[in-house]
Design a protein around this motif. Structure first.
Motif, PDB file in Angstrom:
ATOM      1  N   MET A 143      47.134  44.643  39.934  1.00  0.00           N
ATOM      2  CA  MET A 143      46.159  43.571  40.081  1.00  0.00           C
ATOM      3  C   MET A 143      45.755  43.037  38.725  1.00  0.00           C
ATOM      4  O   MET A 143      46.001  43.658  37.677  1.00  0.00           O
ATOM      5  CB  MET A 143      44.930  44.080  40.848  1.00  0.00           C
ATOM      6  CG  MET A 143      44.204  45.244  40.203  1.00  0.00           C
ATOM      7  SD  MET A 143      43.035  46.024  41.332  1.00  0.00           S
ATOM      8  CE  MET A 143      44.168  46.829  42.475  1.00  0.00           C
TER       9      MET A 143
ATOM     10  N   VAL B  60      52.173  38.987  46.762  1.00  0.00           N
ATOM     11  CA  VAL B  60      51.038  38.719  45.886  1.00  0.00           C
ATOM     12  C   VAL B  60      49.990  37.918  46.659  1.00  0.00           C
ATOM     13  O   VAL B  60      50.325  36.914  47.310  1.00  0.00           O
ATOM     14  CB  VAL B  60      51.464  37.938  44.627  1.00  0.00           C
ATOM     15  CG1 VAL B  60      50.247  37.658  43.742  1.00  0.00           C
ATOM     16  CG2 VAL B  60      52.526  38.713  43.847  1.00  0.00           C
TER      17      VAL B  60
ATOM     18  N   CYS C  58      46.165  36.002  46.330  1.00  0.00           N
ATOM     19  CA  CYS C  58      45.261  35.425  45.331  1.00  0.00           C
ATOM     20  C   CYS C  58      43.912  35.083  45.957  1.00  0.00           C
ATOM     21  O   CYS C  58      43.843  34.634  47.104  1.00  0.00           O
ATOM     22  CB  CYS C  58      45.875  34.159  44.732  1.00  0.00           C
ATOM     23  SG  CYS C  58      47.486  34.393  43.981  1.00  0.00           S
TER      24      CYS C  58
ATOM     25  N   THR D  47      44.512  27.933  45.096  1.00  0.00           N
ATOM     26  CA  THR D  47      45.276  28.861  44.254  1.00  0.00           C
ATOM     27  C   THR D  47      46.249  29.642  45.114  1.00  0.00           C
ATOM     28  O   THR D  47      45.956  29.989  46.271  1.00  0.00           O
ATOM     29  CB  THR D  47      44.347  29.817  43.491  1.00  0.00           C
ATOM     30  OG1 THR D  47      45.140  30.647  42.632  1.00  0.00           O
ATOM     31  CG2 THR D  47      43.534  30.694  44.426  1.00  0.00           C
ATOM     32  N   TYR D  48      47.423  29.914  44.543  1.00  0.00           N
ATOM     33  CA  TYR D  48      48.442  30.667  45.268  1.00  0.00           C
ATOM     34  C   TYR D  48      49.504  31.143  44.279  1.00  0.00           C
ATOM     35  O   TYR D  48      49.590  30.659  43.140  1.00  0.00           O
ATOM     36  CB  TYR D  48      49.098  29.812  46.353  1.00  0.00           C
ATOM     37  CG  TYR D  48      49.777  28.565  45.838  1.00  0.00           C
ATOM     38  CD1 TYR D  48      51.135  28.547  45.539  1.00  0.00           C
ATOM     39  CD2 TYR D  48      49.040  27.391  45.655  1.00  0.00           C
ATOM     40  CE1 TYR D  48      51.754  27.399  45.051  1.00  0.00           C
ATOM     41  CE2 TYR D  48      49.642  26.232  45.176  1.00  0.00           C
ATOM     42  CZ  TYR D  48      51.003  26.244  44.871  1.00  0.00           C
ATOM     43  OH  TYR D  48      51.607  25.114  44.391  1.00  0.00           O
ATOM     44  N   ALA D  49      50.314  32.108  44.723  1.00  0.00           N
ATOM     45  CA  ALA D  49      51.419  32.629  43.918  1.00  0.00           C
ATOM     46  C   ALA D  49      52.725  32.006  44.389  1.00  0.00           C
ATOM     47  O   ALA D  49      52.906  31.729  45.586  1.00  0.00           O
ATOM     48  CB  ALA D  49      51.489  34.143  44.033  1.00  0.00           C
TER      49      ALA D  49
ATOM     50  N   MET E 249      51.389  31.952  38.767  1.00  0.00           N
ATOM     51  CA  MET E 249      50.067  31.718  39.316  1.00  0.00           C
ATOM     52  C   MET E 249      49.772  30.229  39.264  1.00  0.00           C
ATOM     53  O   MET E 249      49.861  29.608  38.200  1.00  0.00           O
ATOM     54  CB  MET E 249      49.002  32.490  38.530  1.00  0.00           C
ATOM     55  CG  MET E 249      47.569  32.138  38.926  1.00  0.00           C
ATOM     56  SD  MET E 249      47.179  32.647  40.616  1.00  0.00           S
ATOM     57  CE  MET E 249      46.945  34.409  40.375  1.00  0.00           C
TER      58      MET E 249
ATOM     59  N   SER F 159      41.618  36.040  40.921  1.00  0.00           N
ATOM     60  CA  SER F 159      42.050  37.431  41.012  1.00  0.00           C
ATOM     61  C   SER F 159      43.335  37.508  41.834  1.00  0.00           C
ATOM     62  O   SER F 159      43.526  36.738  42.779  1.00  0.00           O
ATOM     63  CB  SER F 159      40.975  38.297  41.663  1.00  0.00           C
ATOM     64  OG  SER F 159      39.794  38.313  40.892  1.00  0.00           O
ATOM     65  N   TRP F 160      44.204  38.443  41.479  1.00  0.00           N
ATOM     66  CA  TRP F 160      45.426  38.644  42.258  1.00  0.00           C
ATOM     67  C   TRP F 160      45.674  40.118  42.490  1.00  0.00           C
ATOM     68  O   TRP F 160      45.277  40.969  41.706  1.00  0.00           O
ATOM     69  CB  TRP F 160      46.634  38.003  41.567  1.00  0.00           C
ATOM     70  CG  TRP F 160      46.965  38.565  40.199  1.00  0.00           C
ATOM     71  CD1 TRP F 160      46.523  38.096  39.002  1.00  0.00           C
ATOM     72  CD2 TRP F 160      47.793  39.708  39.910  1.00  0.00           C
ATOM     73  NE1 TRP F 160      47.017  38.865  37.971  1.00  0.00           N
ATOM     74  CE2 TRP F 160      47.811  39.851  38.497  1.00  0.00           C
ATOM     75  CE3 TRP F 160      48.526  40.596  40.688  1.00  0.00           C
ATOM     76  CZ2 TRP F 160      48.516  40.869  37.866  1.00  0.00           C
ATOM     77  CZ3 TRP F 160      49.239  41.614  40.060  1.00  0.00           C
ATOM     78  CH2 TRP F 160      49.235  41.735  38.667  1.00  0.00           C
TER      79      TRP F 160
ATOM     80  N   ASP G 203      40.566  31.202  49.106  1.00  0.00           N
ATOM     81  CA  ASP G 203      41.559  30.798  48.107  1.00  0.00           C
ATOM     82  C   ASP G 203      41.722  29.278  48.024  1.00  0.00           C
ATOM     83  O   ASP G 203      42.480  28.786  47.190  1.00  0.00           O
ATOM     84  CB  ASP G 203      42.909  31.467  48.356  1.00  0.00           C
ATOM     85  CG  ASP G 203      43.514  31.121  49.713  1.00  0.00           C
ATOM     86  OD1 ASP G 203      43.032  30.169  50.368  1.00  0.00           O
ATOM     87  OD2 ASP G 203      44.473  31.793  50.124  1.00  0.00           O
TER      88      ASP G 203
ATOM     89  N   SER H  40      42.743  34.127  52.053  1.00  0.00           N
ATOM     90  CA  SER H  40      43.808  35.128  52.139  1.00  0.00           C
ATOM     91  C   SER H  40      43.198  36.466  52.526  1.00  0.00           C
ATOM     92  O   SER H  40      42.000  36.698  52.334  1.00  0.00           O
ATOM     93  CB  SER H  40      44.548  35.252  50.810  1.00  0.00           C
ATOM     94  OG  SER H  40      45.367  34.127  50.577  1.00  0.00           O
TER      95      SER H  40
END
Length: 527
Positions: free
Chosen positions: A335, A369, A371, A388-390, A400, A416-417, A468, A510
């Protein structure tokens, strides 16, 4: 079993003749969060309203469940020893399926903190306040929280058991099953109004306690259970299809599952903090509280500081946060945090921002992953649109993405991830959003649906959910809440909601879920 001759009905909520100010309601709601911080993410807000019909400012943001593991002190305002013994006999049947305990006091002593206070008024009807509303009624208003009529030697044991179990279901946070948002009973309204004519119930009370279903954000939204103890008996003539309802006198399988969801037996690694725990009414720029780790997470460090803050001229009325305390059992997780300010080549106010994140340790198999939003700084001169996303995830790392949309002015953000091996049993994740149920061109304040896991668990898993993405009109306040209701082995119900005058064009979240994986034996799956 022979059905009772007359239908039973009980009234829930603070009595209508109480003059409750909005500030008093907010204090009661804040007390609910102080009793159990998890109430901030449970999709079951308090049902109380003030005398003039106004809902409290924070009503959309809190549930009324007791804290799992609690000892609830139950006392009696009056009643014979025989009546008290009937309560002691049947009420604990709920506790067999909930991580709670009852401690009974035969005499009401104001020097003892009482959570449920019972009276036996034979003319007062059958009713109970819901969950932590009970404590608020006792502490703030000096009221009893439950009335049990017809608990006497002339009543059948079956009727007494049904009455006590039903009202204690309310006291533990359960709503009427016939008011489930998924209930489709075709009521014969005129027959019901006629049947209760001459009672002390108003037409509005009949509507609120029988006919009007709760919305998805007002009740735990399991599928309708015709066998629930929370479903009262109604004869065939009360329905248009002539089917009526069952006279249930035992806890159903769904009733028991509901208790396990509300009051899970295991200690949770998911933690919660809400600003209402610190200040229920007055806005501050910073809120802090000392929080304890799960005892198995970090024995050498018992507590840490949870903090929610804003800065400059922003006004923070209320907010909540959630976290995962990742101890040795989560040694497979990796993380981190990505700060928009560290993406130097793009700088600020760019709609598309991405950076490569290398995992501290290379995964041996493909990871997933997840986020979450950690910090946002958006200018109020344009609508607030953020996501936000991976992407391009590999065993070595991922990109990211920290993006805004349209004319949104993004001054800063932190994300944060969490990453884990995709093929690891007992853990899964995913994403849901308002786009699953509505169009941004027709924004709705309440959005609800069921999320299915792509892996099945052996028992109810733990679930961490966080935002997210958001898409809000900047002309009004930014109010958004993500919550869950009725987690099961196969999925959970989610809600994304706003309130008052806020306009939510969209929002998303998420989740990560983990627990004991389902086991297969001889071709059968045991759950």
């Amino acid at each position: 079993m022979t059905a009772v001759k007359t239908p039973k009905i009980c009234l829930a909520g603070i009595k209508k003749d109480e003059d409750l100010s909005e500030s008093k309601l907010n204090e009661m709601i804040a007390q609910s969060v102080q009793i159990n911080p998890r109430n901030q993410v449970i999709g079951h807000p308090v049902t109380t309203k003030s005398n003039d019909g106004r809902a409290p400012r924070l009503a959309m943001m809190t549930g009324n469940l007791w804290k799992p593991g609690s000892v609830l002190n139950v006392s009696f305002r009056d009643g014979t020893q025989w009546q008290k013994n009937q309560v002691k006999k049947y009420a604990p049947l709920w506790i067999e399926h909930a991580n709670l305990k009852f401690k009974f006091f035969d005499t009401y002593d104001k020097s003892v903190t009482i959570h449920i206070l019972i009276t036996f008024d034979p003319k007062g009807g059958s009713w109970s306040l819901s969950g932590t509303e009970s404590a608020s009624a006792i502490w703030w208003l000096g009221q009893t929280s439950m009335n049990l009529d017809n608990i006497n030697p002339d009543s059948s044991e079956v009727d007494m058991r049904q009455r006590i179990l039903h009202e204690f279901g309310h006291a533990l946070g359960a709503a009427h099953e016939h008011q489930s948002p998924r209930c489709t009973i075709p009521w014969n309204k005129e027959a019901i109004y006629a049947a209760f004519k001459g009672t002390n119930m108003t037409k509005k009370e009949i509507d609120n306690n029988i006919l009007n279903p709760k919305t998805m954000n007002e009740a735990q939204a399991t599928r309708f259970d015709p066998d629930s103890i929370m479903l009262y008996y109604y004869p065939p003539q009360y329905t248009l299809d002539g089917k009526g309802t069952n006279y249930n006198v035992e806890l159903s399988a769904t009733d028991k599952a509901y208790m396990r969801f509300c009051y899970p037996p295991q200690a949770t690694e998911v933690g919660y903090f809400d600003t209402m725990e610190v200040s229920p009414d007055k806005a501050r720029s910073q809120y802090k509280a000392e929080k304890s780790y799960h005892e198995d997470i970090n024995p050498s460090r018992e507590a840490f500081t949870a903090q929610i803050a804003t800065w400059e001229d922003s006004i923070l009325n209320s907010a909540g946060m959630t976290w995962l305390a990742a101890g040795p059992k989560f040694d497979f997780l990796q993380m981190g945090v990505v700060d928009l300010g560290d993406i130097f080549r793009w700088g600020y106010n760019k709609a598309r921002n991405w950076t490569w994140v290398s995992f501290p340790d290379k995964f041996s198999t493909q990871p997933k992953v997840v986020c979450f939003i950690r910090t946002l700084d958006l200018d109020n001169k344009a609508n607030w649109r953020f996501k936000t996303y991976a992407s391009n995830v590999s065993t070595k790392g991922f990109y990211m993405n920290i993006n805004s949309e349209g004319d949104t002015i993004m001054q800063g953000a932190k994300v944060s991830w969490v990453a884990y091996p995709e093929d690891r049993p007992g853990i899964t994740s995913g994403h849901f959003s308002t786009a699953d149920v509505q169009s941004s061109e027709d924004p709705q304040a309440q959005n609800n649906a069921t999320q299915k896991f792509d892996k099945q668990f052996a028992d109810m898993p733990q679930v961490l959910v966080a935002l997210d993405e958001i898409d809000f009109d900047c002309k009004e306040g930014l109010r958004v809440r993500v919550g869950t209701s009725m987690v099961t082995e196969t999925g959970f119900d989610w809600n994304l909601e706003t309130w008052e005058d806020s306009i939510m064009y969209g929002a998303g979240a998420s989740y990560i879920a983990w627990g004991e994986p389902a086991r297969k034996s001889e071709g059968l799956t045991f759950v």
